[in-house]
Write a protein that holds these residues in place. Structure first.
Motif, PDB file in Angstrom:
ATOM      1  N   VAL A 269      -5.739  13.704  -4.912  1.00  0.00           N
ATOM      2  CA  VAL A 269      -4.481  12.970  -5.029  1.00  0.00           C
ATOM      3  C   VAL A 269      -4.208  12.594  -6.478  1.00  0.00           C
ATOM      4  O   VAL A 269      -3.078  12.716  -6.971  1.00  0.00           O
ATOM      5  CB  VAL A 269      -4.508  11.716  -4.132  1.00  0.00           C
ATOM      6  N   MET A 270      -5.247  12.140  -7.209  1.00  0.00           N
ATOM      7  CA  MET A 270      -5.042  11.790  -8.615  1.00  0.00           C
ATOM      8  C   MET A 270      -4.657  13.024  -9.426  1.00  0.00           C
ATOM      9  O   MET A 270      -3.834  12.940 -10.356  1.00  0.00           O
ATOM     10  CB  MET A 270      -6.283  11.128  -9.194  1.00  0.00           C
TER      11      MET A 270
ATOM     12  N   ILE B 235      -1.850   6.260 -12.260  1.00  0.00           N
ATOM     13  CA  ILE B 235      -1.925   5.174 -11.279  1.00  0.00           C
ATOM     14  C   ILE B 235      -1.880   3.830 -11.990  1.00  0.00           C
ATOM     15  O   ILE B 235      -1.219   2.907 -11.554  1.00  0.00           O
ATOM     16  CB  ILE B 235      -3.196   5.300 -10.420  1.00  0.00           C
ATOM     17  N   GLY B 236      -2.582   3.711 -13.081  1.00  0.00           N
ATOM     18  CA  GLY B 236      -2.607   2.458 -13.839  1.00  0.00           C
ATOM     19  C   GLY B 236      -3.570   1.461 -13.228  1.00  0.00           C
ATOM     20  O   GLY B 236      -4.674   1.258 -13.737  1.00  0.00           O
ATOM     21  N   ASP B 237      -3.177   0.854 -12.132  1.00  0.00           N
ATOM     22  CA  ASP B 237      -4.028  -0.140 -11.472  1.00  0.00           C
ATOM     23  C   ASP B 237      -4.914   0.545 -10.440  1.00  0.00           C
ATOM     24  O   ASP B 237      -4.726   0.401  -9.232  1.00  0.00           O
ATOM     25  CB  ASP B 237      -3.170  -1.217 -10.817  1.00  0.00           C
TER      26      ASP B 237
ATOM     27  N   ASP C 199      -7.209   5.793 -15.992  1.00  0.00           N
ATOM     28  CA  ASP C 199      -7.281   6.351 -14.637  1.00  0.00           C
ATOM     29  C   ASP C 199      -8.591   7.099 -14.426  1.00  0.00           C
ATOM     30  O   ASP C 199      -9.226   6.998 -13.366  1.00  0.00           O
ATOM     31  CB  ASP C 199      -6.124   7.329 -14.417  1.00  0.00           C
ATOM     32  N   LEU C 200      -9.000   7.865 -15.425  1.00  0.00           N
ATOM     33  CA  LEU C 200     -10.220   8.674 -15.289  1.00  0.00           C
ATOM     34  C   LEU C 200     -11.457   7.790 -15.202  1.00  0.00           C
ATOM     35  O   LEU C 200     -12.408   8.100 -14.464  1.00  0.00           O
ATOM     36  CB  LEU C 200     -10.324   9.652 -16.460  1.00  0.00           C
ATOM     37  N   PHE C 201     -11.465   6.695 -15.930  1.00  0.00           N
ATOM     38  CA  PHE C 201     -12.567   5.749 -15.836  1.00  0.00           C
ATOM     39  C   PHE C 201     -12.596   5.131 -14.434  1.00  0.00           C
ATOM     40  O   PHE C 201     -13.648   5.070 -13.785  1.00  0.00           O
ATOM     41  CB  PHE C 201     -12.430   4.659 -16.893  1.00  0.00           C
ATOM     42  N   GLY C 202     -11.436   4.687 -13.948  1.00  0.00           N
ATOM     43  CA  GLY C 202     -11.371   4.096 -12.619  1.00  0.00           C
ATOM     44  C   GLY C 202     -11.759   5.073 -11.527  1.00  0.00           C
ATOM     45  O   GLY C 202     -12.404   4.687 -10.537  1.00  0.00           O
ATOM     46  N   LEU C 203     -11.370   6.336 -11.678  1.00  0.00           N
ATOM     47  CA  LEU C 203     -11.777   7.360 -10.712  1.00  0.00           C
ATOM     48  C   LEU C 203     -13.290   7.484 -10.670  1.00  0.00           C
ATOM     49  O   LEU C 203     -13.890   7.535  -9.592  1.00  0.00           O
ATOM     50  CB  LEU C 203     -11.134   8.701 -11.087  1.00  0.00           C
ATOM     51  N   GLY C 204     -13.923   7.525 -11.849  1.00  0.00           N
ATOM     52  CA  GLY C 204     -15.377   7.607 -11.887  1.00  0.00           C
ATOM     53  C   GLY C 204     -16.035   6.427 -11.201  1.00  0.00           C
ATOM     54  O   GLY C 204     -17.026   6.579 -10.465  1.00  0.00           O
ATOM     55  N   VAL C 205     -15.490   5.217 -11.395  1.00  0.00           N
ATOM     56  CA  VAL C 205     -16.046   4.025 -10.753  1.00  0.00           C
ATOM     57  C   VAL C 205     -15.942   4.136  -9.236  1.00  0.00           C
ATOM     58  O   VAL C 205     -16.893   3.862  -8.507  1.00  0.00           O
ATOM     59  CB  VAL C 205     -15.332   2.755 -11.256  1.00  0.00           C
TER      60      VAL C 205
ATOM     61  N   PRO D  60     -14.197  13.054 -17.752  1.00  0.00           N
ATOM     62  CA  PRO D  60     -13.762  14.247 -17.022  1.00  0.00           C
ATOM     63  C   PRO D  60     -12.406  14.037 -16.357  1.00  0.00           C
ATOM     64  O   PRO D  60     -12.133  12.973 -15.797  1.00  0.00           O
ATOM     65  CB  PRO D  60     -14.851  14.441 -15.963  1.00  0.00           C
ATOM     66  N   PRO D  61     -11.539  15.044 -16.388  1.00  0.00           N
ATOM     67  CA  PRO D  61     -10.250  14.933 -15.707  1.00  0.00           C
ATOM     68  C   PRO D  61     -10.419  14.977 -14.193  1.00  0.00           C
ATOM     69  O   PRO D  61     -11.442  15.448 -13.674  1.00  0.00           O
ATOM     70  CB  PRO D  61      -9.473  16.148 -16.216  1.00  0.00           C
TER      71      PRO D  61
END
Length: 486
Positions: free
Chosen positions: A145-146, A156-158, A221-227, A306-307
């Motif tokens: 989705v991202m 996404i931002g948040d 966003d990429l940092f949040g995805l990793g988390v 990573p994207p």
């Protein structure tokens, strides 16, 4: 509930009932016509020309997976609560913007993500039925989705577990999309996101006042995805939830992120993960590499993160070769391990126990909550995994001419509840498979372009189409007989 009539961009009346939820910006309503949509109406004090322009830009530039014919967020397909039409107080002429229509996300099916990656919540709701395989699948769906969002130039931002919902099938939904960072392609402008959640923000954005600063959120966003991926796979533990000298004086997750000390590096004795965290060795090397780039190299170099597309590709590769424990049907683990890591837990501490929660009767239809509502606290059973079925595995085409291209539809079926996704490839250069990567809720047709001009001189040709998916692998055999040369 009271009824209210508003009008879409074409002037068509939309009958609303509600409000069913009130928030800081507006109220949520259900629609009677059509039933698969809901509406957000803003409070008058929130109305600005800038807000209207942002929603209009979102309607014009939807992510690729948001299609009119698949707006409803069912238990298989992942979804976005994305604006699909502006709403007005009158049909045409001098009218005022009041809000927007969006897909209805059924929160009797979808629940906040923390209920899935937190072991206690997950076991209370599902028993051991929502296995590590399902958690890996949810991570894949989030990355997918991202990827779609970023492909349109949005962010996404948040990023947070509050805005991410998960279904029992591991499908995901993202809500509060009007808070996203939006690219207006028509007017070449960016509407920045004004919100953020500290535990999912990278160090360079900790403490930033998004209400006053225009900050691009792509790397964030990429940092949040990793988390989120880390928390899905590691029992809800945050990657910067650590102790030791390296994080001394840092009492919150946000402060530890600023320290930049990832607790899962054997070479750094100054930090240690929580004692209750899973053994990091359950994570395949390919994913450990992505976490390293995100949380070590990416701390001071955001471009190293990573994207989303890479997360999607790597997770899919691991899903296709995931192992199944013979002792407990709810135990799944990475291909790199020689033994099941979950069997080592005591039965009372097993994050994926053998038992599966049985369902309760579903809530009546009028109790369904629209996107952004608080999920019903009801247990859900394990959804059956995706199952690839190839109805016609033998393809025979007779008496065809040379130097032509013949399109052929190869149908794939999914017999499970989870979404099927995978790849397909040909063993010969004269067949091209489109799409090579696919997703499927129930049925999909792959197009085989059979180019007889690329065949050798034999009058009879044979090929294989290999299909690899999270629902199993299959092969289709293609036989082609050519007209003899005159």
């Amino acid at each position: 509930m009271t009824e209210r009539t508003v009008y879409d961009e074409s002037g068509t009346p939309i009958v609303l009932s509600g409000p069913v939820k009130k928030g800081g910006e507006g109220e949520m309503y259900l629609t009677k016509t059509p039933e698969h949509l809901c509406a957000k109406l803003y409070y008058e004090r929130r109305m600005t020309q800038l807000l209207q322009a942002k929603i209009a830009a979102m309607v014009r530039n939807s992510p690729v997976d948001v299609k009119p014919e698949t707006r409803r967020a069912g238990p298989r397909g992942s979804a976005l609560a994305w604006p699909i039409s502006l709403l007005y107080d009158s049909p045409l002429g001098s009218r005022s913007f009041v809000g927007y229509l969006m897909p209805l996300i059924d929160t009797t099916l979808y629940m906040e993500a923390h209920r899935f990656f937190d072991p206690d919540d997950r076991i209370r709701l599902f028993g051991g039925g929502f296995s590590w395989r399902y958690l890996l699948t949810a991570a894949y769906n989030l990355a997918s989705v991202m990827t779609d969002i970023h492909s349109r130039g949005h962010c996404i931002g948040d990023v947070s577990s509050r805005n991410l919902l998960v279904a029992r099938t591991a499908a995901v939904a993202i809500i509060d999309c009007d808070s996203f960072q939006i690219l207006d392609t028509e007017n070449d402008r960016v509407f920045y996101s004004r919100v953020g959640t500290g535990e999912y923000l990278p160090p360079e954005l900790q403490g930033v006042d998004f209400g006053k600063e225009d900050v691009d959120r792509y790397a964030s966003d990429l940092f949040g995805l990793g988390v989120l991926v880390f928390r899905f796979l590691m029992g809800g533990v945050h990657p910067f939830q650590a102790s030791g000298e390296g994080v001394s004086g840092a009492h919150s997750i946000e402060q530890k992120i600023q320290k930049g000390k990832f607790a899962y590096l054997a070479s750094d004795p100054s930090v240690a993960p929580p004692k209750f965290a899973y053994d990091y060795r359950i994570i395949p090397a390919s994913l450990q590499d992505l976490f390293y780039r995100c949380f070590v190299e990416g701390i001071s170099h955001p471009a190293a993160r990573p994207p989303a597309e890479e997360w999607k590709r790597v997770i899919l590769s691991e899903l296709m070769e995931i192992r199944h424990c013979s002792a407990n049907p709810n135990h799944w683990y990475g291909r790199h391990l020689t033994a099941c890591p979950w069997c080592a837990y005591e039965e009372t501490g097993d994050p994926f126990p053998r038992w599966v929660r049985t369902p309760e009767p579903p809530a009546p239809a009028d109790e369904t909550v629209e996107s952004g509502g608080e999920p019903e606290e009801m247990p859900a059973i394990e959804a059956s995994p995706a199952e690839l079925v190839l109805p016609a595995p033998h393809i025979t085409i007779h008496d065809v001419a040379r130097d032509i291209v013949i399109p052929y539809s190869l149908v794939l079926n999914n017999r499970g509840d989870m979404r099927l996704f995978g790849t397909a490839e040909s063993t010969v250069p004269w067949i091209t498979v489109n799409p090579g990567d696919f997703t499927c809720d129930e049925t999909i047709a792959l197009t085989l372009d059979i180019n007889t001009g690329d065949m050798d001189e034999k009058d009879f040709q044979k090929a294989k189409i290999r299909i690899f998916s999270n629902g199993g692998n299959a092969e289709a055999i293609v036989f082609v007989s050519l007209q003899p040369d005159s």
